[in-house]
Structures are given as C-alpha cells and as structure tokens.
Design a protein around this motif. Structure first.
Motif, short mmCIF file in Angstrom:
data_model
loop_
_atom_site.label_atom_id
_atom_site.label_comp_id
_atom_site.label_asym_id
_atom_site.label_seq_id
_atom_site.Cartn_x
_atom_site.Cartn_y
_atom_site.Cartn_z
N UNK B 297 0.89 -1.08 0.05
CA UNK B 297 0.09 -0.01 -0.12
C UNK B 297 0.87 1.18 -0.27
N UNK B 298 0.59 2.22 -0.77
CA UNK B 298 1.27 3.60 -0.82
C UNK B 298 1.84 3.85 -1.96
N UNK B 299 3.00 4.64 -1.89
CA UNK B 299 3.60 5.15 -3.08
C UNK B 299 3.86 3.99 -4.14
N UNK B 421 -8.88 2.74 0.94
CA UNK B 421 -7.63 3.28 0.29
C UNK B 421 -8.01 4.37 -0.85
N UNK B 422 -9.13 3.86 -1.66
CA UNK B 422 -9.70 4.78 -2.54
C UNK B 422 -9.95 6.21 -2.16
N UNK B 423 -10.78 6.18 -0.99
CA UNK B 423 -11.16 7.25 -0.34
C UNK B 423 -10.07 8.18 -0.01
N UNK B 424 -8.83 7.58 0.49
CA UNK B 424 -7.53 8.44 0.71
C UNK B 424 -6.86 8.59 -0.38
N UNK B 425 -7.29 8.33 -1.72
CA UNK B 425 -6.50 8.35 -3.02
C UNK B 425 -5.28 7.76 -2.67
N UNK B 426 -5.21 6.51 -2.36
CA UNK B 426 -3.67 5.59 -2.16
C UNK B 426 -4.00 4.43 -3.19
N UNK B 427 -2.57 4.32 -3.66
CA UNK B 427 -2.34 3.09 -4.71
C UNK B 427 -2.06 1.87 -3.79
N UNK B 428 -2.44 0.74 -4.32
CA UNK B 428 -2.13 -0.71 -3.68
C UNK B 428 -2.10 -1.66 -4.85
N UNK B 429 -1.36 -2.72 -4.52
CA UNK B 429 -1.35 -3.92 -5.38
C UNK B 429 -1.28 -5.14 -4.44
N UNK B 430 -1.58 -6.23 -5.01
CA UNK B 430 -1.73 -7.53 -4.38
C UNK B 430 -0.36 -7.99 -4.98
N UNK B 431 0.69 -8.15 -4.05
CA UNK B 431 1.91 -8.74 -4.71
C UNK B 431 2.42 -10.12 -4.48
N UNK B 432 1.45 -10.92 -3.68
CA UNK B 432 1.78 -12.17 -3.58
C UNK B 432 0.81 -12.77 -2.32
#
Lengths: 200, 655
Positions: B297-299, B421-432
């Motif tokens: 989560x985050x940058x 996370x969308x509400x706070x305009x943050x990106x995320x990815x499911x990495x594994x």
C-alpha cells in the motif's frame, strides 16, 4: 436550547480536525466531520475549516482545497464559517476573505506561543505556520479581529485574524483549539470559542 | 568482499555459508537479496548478541517494530532510529525520511503517532557562519543587496506581488523528484534564467527581485562549497524535520542539539517517535499464516533509496555524488494519507499482520513477516505497482521508496480495504501470498527468480567480534575540547518545529529560554507564571485517554574517555531529572551511533555502553523497550566520537 451543530471540513492532509473536534466537545457542541469530497447539504450553525496542510500545500497552501466540493458548497451567510490556520489560507484563496497569506518574514516555519490583542484583551495562543504573513491592499479596520503584539511573521497591520461580518466569515492564524485545557497551561482559546459562539 | 557484476557486497565467508546451506551457487538476483539482508543495517550482525543482554522486563512487544510500556488500557509504543548517513549526503530528504521511517515503525503496530523527539549532532558552530561565499548567480554588486536584512528587502508592493506569485512555483518544484532548481550565471535581457533540469529554461525575474529567492535557496547552491557544508547540514536537517513533522501533524516536542567538530561531515540525526495504541488492538508482524494475501500500500515503487541498507553499512567516502541515488525522497502528504488510511483500516480489524517497508524495502518487510510468523511467501514482481518503468527486478525488491506499508490480509477483506484506500487516494497492489513451506520465492510472471529458505535469507552466519583494548590508551593524554550544547539559546531551531499540534504538549521548547528573560520583567511574570518552565529536551504529553502525563526526556552521551561510567551516569541523571519533575521512569529506547565495528576500540566501547545501559536500567527497574544501532559513522575527517542517544519515558498519574 438545543446543542450547537458544528461541521468540521476534513481534507486530505488536514491535521487539526481532532483538536478542533475535542475543543468543540469541551463546550458540549454536537460535532461531525464533513469529507472534502462531499457537498455540504445539512444545516450547520457553525462550520470550521481546521488547520493542517490540505493536499500537502502543493502548489500553494489552500490552492487545491478551494476547488473541493465542500468549499464550493459552503453556505456563505447562512452558517458562521471559521477558518483556522490552513482554513484561513483556504478562505483567502477562495476569495471568501480579502487579502492573501504569504511566507513568513523569516521564510521559516514559526511555532510558538504568541501574544495577541483580541477584543481589547491581551491573550496568548499558539501559532504554527509557514505562510501566515497576512497581506492586504486595503482592509476596513472593523474587519480586524485580532492582531499580534510582536508581529511574529510580518503581517500587514500585525493582523492575525479578520472577521467579515457581512458574510459571517472568520479567519485566523493562531490556534485557539490548542489552548483550551488547564492541564496544558493555556486557556485563552476558550475566549475565542466563546466569542464565536456568541456570533452565531 | 566479494563483488559480483551487480556490485553486491557479501563477504567471502558469507558466500561460502550461503553456498553450503543452499547446496548450489546462488544466482545474481539471490545474491542481491543477500547483500541487503546480510548488511549491518538489516542484520545487526555486530550487535545482536550484545543487545540480548539488555533488560526487557515489563516491556511489551520489544521484538517488534517498536516496543513499549502499558498504561491502563493503552500502550505507549516508542522507538528511536538513526538516519545519519543519508543526512550527510542530502540533509533535507535524509532528515525528512528519517522522521517518516520511524513513524512507520510505530504506525505498523496500529498506534497513532503522537509525538516526535530528536537528538542532533553537528559540526561546531564556529564553522557554521563562515564569510558568505558569492553564490553562482551573484554578479557584481548583487551580493551586497542580497545580504540586506529581510525587512529592508521586503518593502514595496512589487516585491510582495512577485513573492506571492513565485514562492508557490518554487514550493511546487520542490516536490518534483529528480529535478534540481538551478540558476544560470548568465544574465538575460530582463533578468536571470531559471533552469529546472528536464524543462526548458524559463526567464523569470529581474535582478532586483532576485534577492530573497537567492537567500532562501542559497544553501542548495552552495552544495559543493566545503565552507558551507556545516551550515548546509544543520539547516537542511532542521528544515527536513520541520517540513515533514509539521505537515503530517505530529508535534516535535523534545529536541537536543549538540555541536562537536567530529560530526562535521557525519552528522548524527536520531529521531524517536512515540505512539499511543489500544493494548488489545496492537498489530504485529508475526501473526501471518498460510494462505493469506500480501498487499503493498502507498507510493509506487521507484528507484530512490536503492541499496540504502548496504549504503548505511559502509563509511562515507568522497563518492557523494554517486551516493545521491541512495537517498529516499520524502513525501509528507502521502505519509499523512497513509497514516489516516492505515488507522481506519486497522480500526475495522481488516488486517492480520502489518510491516512497514523500511530498509531494503519489500525484501525486508516480506522476509521478516515470513520468518517471524513461521511461514513462507511467494511474490510476483509483475503485480507490484511501479513508478519507474526502467526499474530492474532486483531494484524493485531493494528499493526504499518511502511511504509504503505491507499488509497481510484475508482475501475476502481486500475489497473493503480497497474502498478505504480509494477514499484516501492511495494506490495498492496484491503482490503475492503466504505459503506453507518456509521458503522465500520471487517470480517475475512465469520466471522463477529466487527460491531461498527464509531462515537463511534473514539470519547471516555469526561473526567473530573484535573487542580490542580499552580506549584510554588511545585518547589518554589528549586534550579533548568539551562539546558545545546549543540548547536554550537556539530558539530559531525549536521554533521551526510545530510542538502544539495534537493539543497534548505541556511545554514549549522554543519559549523556554525566552521565558527566563521575560520572567525578570516583574510585570510580565504575572501573566506568564501559568506557563511552566521547560528544557528543550524535556517535555510532557497529556494522555487524556488515561488521564495521566507522559514525561519525555531525550539525551545523549558523547563518549569521551570512560564509556561505562559516562553512559551509566547519564541514564541515572535522566531518571533523576524525570523523578524530580514528578514522573516515574517507565522505559527507555536507545540509538547507538558508533564508528566502524571492525576497528578497535569501537566494539570495546560498544560493549561497555551496553553493559552500562544494562546495569543502570536494572537498578532503575526499567526495560529497554526498543533500539537501533548505527555503525560505520566515519567520514574523510575520521571517525566520530561514539555517541549513544536515548529517549526515556516516565509517567505521572495525578495532574
């Protein structure tokens, strides 16, 4: 008398919403947060725009926040609107208050307890800002709400806060919400909150 | 040292160890991973055996990201960390990311950060105000005007208009990473030219209005001037802490600044964060289990801070320009969003386990979760959100891009987390995901890049420590000038830290010295008498949830001759200082700044320091809740005087 209904607008990057909420609850007011992305539909007696760094102060303080749905739908004239610190900057950016806030005279962040003149009284409130240097071309003296005794940041006419009585909008750089509790030694913020309450 | 074609750093002994345990040669990608996890910064290989001696009784979670003490239903979690090496190269971002890093440690445990403290060491002040050098853009006659006091330059409406217009632009450019603001020395027809790397030159301002801008950013221009070096570091670090801490709304309550020439090129920047958590809601990194998803989560991951862990484990040389890529870029706005989003997600109990991405980024956070929880992980690099398309596979694993967190979550909770996370305009990815076998598996789509036992990856082979002899023989006979404390006469430093946000802080570090002067004025003393007196490195926080006060005392010991005696006495003095103010000492965190551990007498002094901490804390019956060790604090000027820093916490129940 029913409880005062207070709304506090929260932007991404706002950081004084909790302090402001606690201060309002200290006075027994009914508080709720307003998310920056929502239009203001409910009726509030009082709306706070709290301090912080809305949108990280990117481009300039308040410049992005003024475009948010919450600020665009502010019930000007209906509710009393109070901007503290970043809130003051947003209100100036949105042209709801006259003048502008630019970098402090020493171009540094200033955090200290400042002595102020407020309604003929001398009070002490914390200030904490980088852009609190108030700049205006001409302002009606009646609009001046509070002034610095030592003009910490180089503001025109030492202005720390102004009050547009016609549109019922207050803006101030000092943080009265941080000076409420006896435990912390400073309680002059109560005088500002009492004043705000009486103006509703 | 074994250098591969990737320039990785693993010792010959470590390489043999890996080969033996693995039963095969590690590939280049795997070796890169080892170079990070086996670095001093991540593995504590020189210090972990000695750190086991420290008393832990009554501490909670001392093996996690941060440790703490209990207060009623709540826990105070705190930790101190160094960011010395980055600050010597890039003071602003180094200090700012130092603040960011320590906050993440506290945040990862579901504690709201409520205060920051710092202990800073710089070169002597005698050197900090040299005769000003003409900056690259100063032409004939310009220079005098530029140095006029601010109030003279400030007059005139033209200036103000310009300033109101131009400052935002500069402020904005500050946040554009990888660009530098430079001014061309050549004069244009109207004025000078602003050059931002990567953009066309913009001609902007006439000479007369250049003054303020020049002063404001002068420090940046003087990068290569050794005369400005000390000033640059001090100003940069203070500004970094100020900009970052203030923006995210966490008060900086306790500050200690010491000046000594041995820190001229290797400043010490130790920052501690204090967090408040509900005891039952604390998250740890050791609760993951098989079959869960890993969520980053985050940058977006970029190349900044690459190899920072290895970087912090070598001494500073003259390769500073080359080192610049190793500095993480701070983004306080992103951090503020991350804090609020994390606390909202944690409060709804959507996360099983959490770890922050600090040194060695994704690699250390995932491997630590796997190792501590006793499971394995499988990561697919293709799924990670990337901000720089040219990034290489191993760089993704090691990048120290700031403002990222790793969540371990159940698959069914992902949608709800994504909504917040969308509400706070943050990106995320499911990495594994986590797997049953205790292996660390990295893939890139279909390609297997690494498959290593977690234990081998996280725990390097033990090394022999050389404690050497007493330092007295080396330092004895030398006249050691006492270091200078600037506490109390540097309000310009403390004034830059917002200490009142949060409405918990009792004292004002900035006004304490001014207050003394004002108290002499009989008229004013009445008005001010309700404000208690304070020292800049002591403060008190109101924990209104438990109706008690937290006493915070930040101090450090610049070891002169007798490490044991000096450290022991300093801790007892701090405890006495808290007790005198009515606070019962409850716990301590440390940050041990030492020189190269391979060269005596560093390890001797380190051991003596540890023994002194052990003895004093046992006597005081307080635990060492958390800590950090920073070795290799050396520069071309030589090694630093070894300096442990501490933050001691005390509690006062009645108001």
């Amino acid at each position: 008398m029913s409880k005062l209904k207070v709304g506090i607008i929260v932007f991404l990057g706002t950081n004084c919403e909790l302090d402001t909420k606690r201060a309002c609850e200290f006075f027994g007011w009914d508080v709720e947060y307003i998310w920056h992305n929502d239009k203001i539909k409910k009726k509030y007696d009082l709306i706070f725009i709290p301090g912080g760094f809305s949108y990280g102060d990117h481009i300039s303080s308040g410049r992005i926040a003024k475009l948010s749905p919450a600020v665009k739908s502010l019930p000007v004239g209906k509710s009393l609107i109070v901007g503290i610190c970043n809130g003051f900057q947003i209100l100036c950016e949105a042209k709801l208050l006259s003048g502008a806030l630019i970098d402090n005279q020493n171009i540094k962040f200033i955090s200290k307890v400042a002595d102020l003149n407020f309604k003929g009284e001398k009070i002490s409130l914390p200030i904490a800002h980088h852009q609190g240097n108030y700049f205006c071309k001409n302002i009606d003296e009646k609009q001046i709400l509070m002034t610095y005794q030592n003009n910490e940041n180089g503001s025109d006419m030492s202005i720390a806060g102004i009050y547009d009585r016609k549109n019922r909008i207050i803006g101030m750089m000092p943080h009265p919400e941080r000076a409420i509790y006896e435990e912390l030694g400073l309680t002059d913020g109560r005088k500002v909150f009492e004043f705000v309450k009486n103006e509703i | 040292m074994l250098k591969t074609r990737f320039n990785a750093l693993v010792t010959q002994k470590e390489y043999e160890h890996i080969k033996k345990k693995l039963g095969r040669e590690p590939n280049g990608f795997e070796l890169q991973l080892f170079s990070a996890t086996y670095s001093e910064h991540c593995s504590y290989k020189h210090s972990k055996e000695l750190l086991k001696l420290l008393p832990r009784e009554n501490a909670i979670f001392y093996e996690e990201n941060a440790g703490g003490i209990e207060i009623g239903e709540h826990a105070i979690l705190f930790k101190m960390e160094s960011h010395n090496h980055p600050c010597s190269v890039e003071p602003f971002n180094g200090a700012a990311t130092g603040v960011g890093g320590i906050i993440r440690d506290v945040l990862a445990m579901n504690a709201r950060p409520i205060a920051l403290c710092n202990s800073l060491k710089f070169g002597s002040k005698n050197n900090s105000n040299p005769e000003p050098l003409p900056s690259p853009l100063a032409g004939e006659g310009d220079f005098q005007r530029k140095r006029q006091p601010a109030n003279v330059r400030k007059s005139g409406e033209g200036f103000r208009k310009w300033h109101a217009y131009f400052t935002p632009l500069l402020e904005f450019l500050k946040f554009v990473p990888h660009f530098e603001i430079l001014f061309s020395p050549a004069r244009g027809a109207k004025g000078r030219t602003l050059i931002v790397k990567g953009f066309k030159p913009i001609e902007i301002i006439s000479d007369s209005r250049l003054g303020l801008l020049t002063q404001q950013h002068e420090i940046d221009y003087a990068l290569n001037s050794t005369q400005h070096e000390y000033n640059r570091i001090l100003n940069g670090v203070v500004e970094g802490i100020s900009v970052y801490g203030n923006s995210i709304g966490i008060p900086t309550v306790s500050t200690e600044v010491l000046l000594d020439d041995c820190f001229s090129e290797n400043p010490l920047v130790n920052i501690s964060a204090i967090g408040l958590a509900k005891k039952l809601d604390i998250l740890t990194s050791s609760t993951a289990k098989n079959g869960l998803k890993l969520m980053l989560v985050g940058s977006a991951t970029m190349r900044d801070g690459l190899g920072g862990a290895a970087f912090a484990s070598k001494k500073l040389s003259d390769e500073k320009a080359e080192d610049k890529i190793s500095i993480q870029i701070a983004n306080p706005f992103m951090k503020k969003k991350l804090i609020e989003a994390c606390l909202e997600i944690f409060s709804q109990k959507l996360v099983v386990s959490c770890q922050d991405c600090g040194a060695a980024g994704i690699l250390s956070s995932t491997s630590e979760v796997a190792y501590k929880s006793g499971c394995g992980v499988e990561i697919d690099l293709n799924n990670i959100h990337i901000g720089d398309k040219s990034i290489k596979d191993f760089e993704i694993m090691l990048s120290e891009t700031q403002e990222r967190m790793l969540f371990v979550v159940e698959e069914c909770k992902i949608d709800e987390i994504a909504r917040i996370l969308t509400k706070f305009e943050l990106e995320y990815s499911i990495i594994g995901n986590t797997i049953k076998e205790k292996n660390y598996v990295v893939k890139n789509g279909g390609n297997l890049l690494a498959n290593l036992p977690c234990e081998l990856l996280v725990a390097p082979p033990e090394i022999e420590l050389d404690f050497g002899q007493n330092a007295g023989g080396i330092l004895g006979g030398m006249v050691i000038p006492p270091y200078v404390s600037v506490d109390g006469n540097c309000p310009e430093i403390y004034e830059q830290y917002d200490h009142t946000v949060g409405s918990r802080t009792q004292f004002s570090p900035a006004s304490s010295s001014l207050q003394d002067i004002e108290l002499k004025d009989a008229q004013k003393s009445n008005e001010r008498s309700n404000l208690p007196k304070a020292e800049p490195n002591f403060n008190s926080l109101w924990i209104y949830e438990e109706n008690c006060f937290l006493g915070i005392y930040t101090f450090s010991v610049v070891i002169q001759e007798n490490p044991f005696k000096e450290v022991y006495e300093a801790i007892l003095t701090a405890s006495k200082s808290l007790t005198e103010r009515g606070f019962q000492p409850k716990g301590i965190t440390n940050c041990l700044n030492f020189a190269n551990p391979e060269i005596p007498p560093t390890m001797y002094e380190f051991r003596e320091t540890i023994l002194a901490i052990k003895k004093s804390c046992e006597e005081l019956k307080i635990p060492v809740c958390s800590g950090n060790v920073s070795f290799y604090n050396e520069s071309s000027l030589g090694k630093i005087k070894n300096t442990p820093s501490f933050t001691m916490i005390g509690v006062k129940t009645e108001s």
